[in-house]
Design a protein around this motif. Structure first.
Motif, PDB file in Angstrom:
ATOM      1  N   GLU A  16       0.687  -1.326  -0.045  1.00  0.00           N
ATOM      2  CA  GLU A  16       0.047  -0.146   0.159  1.00  0.00           C
ATOM      3  C   GLU A  16       0.874   1.294  -0.186  1.00  0.00           C
ATOM      4  O   GLU A  16       1.876   1.406   0.808  1.00  0.00           O
ATOM      5  N   PRO A  17       0.644   2.263  -0.659  1.00  0.00           N
ATOM      6  CA  PRO A  17       1.310   3.467  -0.792  1.00  0.00           C
ATOM      7  C   PRO A  17       1.147   4.112   0.638  1.00  0.00           C
ATOM      8  O   PRO A  17       0.040   3.991   1.334  1.00  0.00           O
ATOM      9  N   GLY A  18       2.004   4.915   0.880  1.00  0.00           N
ATOM     10  CA  GLY A  18       2.035   5.409   2.178  1.00  0.00           C
ATOM     11  C   GLY A  18       2.489   4.825   3.272  1.00  0.00           C
ATOM     12  O   GLY A  18       2.417   5.496   4.532  1.00  0.00           O
ATOM     13  N   ARG A  19       2.510   3.456   3.301  1.00  0.00           N
ATOM     14  CA  ARG A  19       3.139   2.710   4.550  1.00  0.00           C
ATOM     15  C   ARG A  19       4.559   2.911   4.669  1.00  0.00           C
ATOM     16  O   ARG A  19       5.216   3.116   3.713  1.00  0.00           O
ATOM     17  N   PRO A  20       5.188   3.039   5.950  1.00  0.00           N
ATOM     18  CA  PRO A  20       6.427   3.483   6.113  1.00  0.00           C
ATOM     19  C   PRO A  20       7.314   2.435   5.784  1.00  0.00           C
ATOM     20  O   PRO A  20       7.039   1.382   5.895  1.00  0.00           O
TER      21      PRO A  20
END
Length: 191
Positions: A16-20
């Protein structure tokens, strides 16, 4: 042989985009870690990953996913995700400190995590809002379901180049996957 077989039918975690991501975001080998903040083996696995990133900063990066064993683990994982929305670096500091205080967390509960949070200098209004966001709670459920679908079993577990590694894998296990995925022979084990 197991690595070569797994590379032919690789596991494909949802990214998922935005996961660290811990480590160099430009590194080309992603390790997806399925972990539980109350699991002693996960604490050892996290330490091994830090050694891996220190040894190979341009080869590996790590994304943490959660497989909480109970309510307290789920709450701490939710804090990690909410903190990561403000600052991935602070989420990593939170994770490191939680592992360092794992025994205390198991004994005293969530207040230990709240003590760690106080020291991170976060926007508390935003943190409260993010903790209540049903999207983050669903993320934790999806992480655990993905690990179950991959038949990873307990924690920690890792997926690197589509290959599952179970338990607190040593640095050499990740290196072996990297070498074999590149068509190279891993170096001999030093005694």
């Amino acid at each position: 042989a197991n690595i070569k077989s797994s590379l032919k039918n690789p596991l494909k975690p949802k990214l998922e985009p935005g996961r660290p991501v811990m480590g160099n975001p430009q590194a080309f080998m992603l390790v997806v870690e399925y972990s539980d903040f109350l699991c002693p083996a996960c604490r050892r696995g996290a330490a091994n990953l830090e050694r891996l990133l220190a040894k190979h900063p341009d080869k590996f990066k790590v994304m943490l996913k959660h497989n909480p064993s109970g309510d307290l683990s789920r709450q701490v994982a939710l804090y990690f995700e909410a903190i990561a929305r403000q600052s991935p670096a602070k989420a990593q500091r939170f994770s490191r400190q939680i592992y360092e205080r794992q025994s205390e967390l198991a004994q005293k509960g969530l207040r230990v995590a709240l003590d760690v949070v106080k020291d991170l200098e976060l926007d508390q209004t935003r943190l409260s809002r993010d903790l209540a966001d049903p999207e983050l709670a669903q993320r934790l459920k999806d992480d655990a379901a993905e690990g179950k679908a991959f038949k990873l079993g307990g924690t920690p577990a890792f997926v690197v180049a589509g290959v599952a590694l179970r338990g607190p894998a040593p640095v050499s296990a990740f290196e072996d996957v990297w070498y074999i995925s590149k068509g190279k022979q891993p170096p001999p084990i030093k005694k």
